[in-house]
Motif scaffolding. Sequence first.
Motif, short mmCIF file in Angstrom:
data_model
loop_
_atom_site.label_atom_id
_atom_site.label_comp_id
_atom_site.label_asym_id
_atom_site.label_seq_id
_atom_site.Cartn_x
_atom_site.Cartn_y
_atom_site.Cartn_z
N THR A 119 0.83 -1.20 0.00
CA THR A 119 0.00 0.00 0.00
C THR A 119 0.87 1.25 0.00
N ILE A 120 1.85 1.29 0.88
CA ILE A 120 2.71 2.47 0.99
C ILE A 120 3.50 2.69 -0.30
N THR A 121 4.04 1.61 -0.86
CA THR A 121 4.82 1.73 -2.10
C THR A 121 3.98 2.33 -3.22
N VAL A 122 2.77 1.82 -3.39
CA VAL A 122 1.90 2.28 -4.48
C VAL A 122 1.40 3.70 -4.22
N LEU A 123 1.02 4.00 -2.99
CA LEU A 123 0.52 5.34 -2.67
C LEU A 123 1.59 6.40 -2.84
N LYS A 124 2.83 6.08 -2.50
CA LYS A 124 3.91 7.07 -2.66
C LYS A 124 4.14 7.37 -4.15
N ARG A 125 4.03 6.35 -4.98
CA ARG A 125 4.13 6.60 -6.41
C ARG A 125 2.95 7.42 -6.91
N LEU A 126 1.76 7.09 -6.43
CA LEU A 126 0.57 7.82 -6.86
C LEU A 126 0.67 9.29 -6.47
N GLU A 127 1.17 9.55 -5.27
CA GLU A 127 1.30 10.94 -4.82
C GLU A 127 2.19 11.75 -5.76
N THR A 128 3.27 11.17 -6.21
CA THR A 128 4.24 11.92 -7.02
C THR A 128 3.93 11.89 -8.52
N GLU A 129 3.20 10.87 -8.98
CA GLU A 129 2.98 10.73 -10.42
C GLU A 129 1.59 11.14 -10.88
N ALA A 130 0.66 11.35 -9.95
CA ALA A 130 -0.73 11.66 -10.33
C ALA A 130 -0.85 13.05 -10.92
N ASP A 131 -1.73 13.17 -11.91
CA ASP A 131 -2.07 14.47 -12.49
C ASP A 131 -3.36 15.01 -11.88
N PHE A 132 -4.24 14.10 -11.45
CA PHE A 132 -5.53 14.52 -10.90
C PHE A 132 -5.39 14.82 -9.41
N PRO A 133 -5.80 16.01 -8.97
CA PRO A 133 -5.67 16.39 -7.55
C PRO A 133 -6.33 15.41 -6.60
N GLN A 134 -7.47 14.83 -7.00
CA GLN A 134 -8.17 13.91 -6.10
C GLN A 134 -7.33 12.66 -5.81
N ASN A 135 -6.50 12.25 -6.76
CA ASN A 135 -5.63 11.10 -6.51
C ASN A 135 -4.48 11.46 -5.58
N ILE A 136 -4.02 12.70 -5.65
CA ILE A 136 -2.97 13.16 -4.73
C ILE A 136 -3.51 13.21 -3.30
N THR A 137 -4.73 13.76 -3.14
CA THR A 137 -5.32 13.83 -1.80
C THR A 137 -5.62 12.43 -1.27
N PHE A 138 -6.07 11.54 -2.15
CA PHE A 138 -6.31 10.15 -1.76
C PHE A 138 -5.03 9.51 -1.26
N ALA A 139 -3.94 9.73 -1.99
CA ALA A 139 -2.65 9.14 -1.61
C ALA A 139 -2.17 9.68 -0.28
N GLN A 140 -2.22 10.99 -0.10
CA GLN A 140 -1.70 11.59 1.13
C GLN A 140 -2.51 11.19 2.35
N SER A 141 -3.82 11.21 2.23
CA SER A 141 -4.66 10.88 3.39
C SER A 141 -4.49 9.42 3.79
N ASN A 142 -4.34 8.53 2.81
CA ASN A 142 -4.19 7.11 3.14
C ASN A 142 -2.77 6.75 3.57
N LEU A 143 -1.79 7.49 3.09
CA LEU A 143 -0.43 7.31 3.63
C LEU A 143 -0.40 7.70 5.10
N MET A 144 -1.06 8.80 5.42
CA MET A 144 -1.15 9.25 6.81
C MET A 144 -1.73 8.14 7.70
N LYS A 145 -2.85 7.57 7.27
CA LYS A 145 -3.53 6.55 8.07
C LYS A 145 -2.72 5.26 8.14
N THR A 146 -2.14 4.86 7.01
CA THR A 146 -1.39 3.60 6.97
C THR A 146 -0.14 3.68 7.83
N TYR A 147 0.59 4.79 7.74
CA TYR A 147 1.78 4.95 8.59
C TYR A 147 1.39 4.93 10.07
N TYR A 148 0.27 5.56 10.40
CA TYR A 148 -0.15 5.58 11.81
C TYR A 148 -0.50 4.16 12.28
#
Length: 309
Positions: A119-148
């Motif tokens: 999950t973390i590996t894919v979300l970190k790529r999505l955060e940096t490679e996404a063009d759509f803002p909603q995918n960036i927010t999705f990645a950041q919010s779920n990285l926050m939760k997963t790391y916690y």
Amino acid sequence: MDNGKVDEYATWVKTLDFVSVSDADLDNDTYEAAEKQYQQGNTKQAIANLSGYVSKFPNGIHALKANFYLAQSYFADGNANSSIPNYEYVIAKSRNEFTEQALARLAEIYLKKEDAGKTITVLKRLETEADFPQNITFAQSNLMKTYYEEKDYANAVVYAEKVLTNPKMDDKVKSDAQIIIARSAIQTNDEVKARAAYAKLLTIAKGELAAEALYYDAYFKNKDGKFDASNTVIQKLSKDYSGYKYFGAKGLIVMAKNFYALKDSFQATFILESVIKNFGSFPDVVEDAQLELDSIKTKEAQTNSSIQN
């Protein structure tokens, strides 16, 4: 070129890692038949045809599209696990028109599977490679939760702070970010950060998060020697958030500490005994209450004070 040379050349061409010229028409025809089923929404037939194409032409002219459409078809058919290898094929290639969609879908699948590493590996790529803002927010919010959830509090806070600075995040996610910062600070004994985070949370939280923020407001007031003010907060917690019994019970322990500090040992012990009796569904709270009660009784015995039950 003599016949021997021709045969040798033809054999060599077929060993190359791409479709030979003689196979190109078959490759195109096989793919077009599969793609037609996909475009027409015939999911099961699309799966059969596309998987046949991928199997026969693993490095085919249309391998990228075929793998993506096959993954989409599996997912649409309710078979997310089967879609994983095909989505992984897509994201392993150089950035392409399907990369972002494949990353977002894989993140969704791995989140449901609770596979934190992937999950973390894919979300970190999505955060940096996404063009759509909603995918960036999705990645950041779920990285926050997963790391916690993984108890990686340092990275949880990093992403919680990104969430808070992202203007496109809604209040619910921002409230989650504040609570993760606050809880991470408690776990790492960073009282300054915890105080600030819970104070902010108190202004925006609702429901159980508000109950938690009130509890810590009372907790820190007790630490600061503001015993009456702490009790006032606990009364509000008990009255306005009575449905959240866990924090209500923890608040009562703080109230008992406040009363003991105010020289009312009777009230303190009465409250602690009540918590032990009535909140058996929260073993950690009962244990804290018992420890506090034992401490008070020990102190009272040392001063030869009597405690009425």
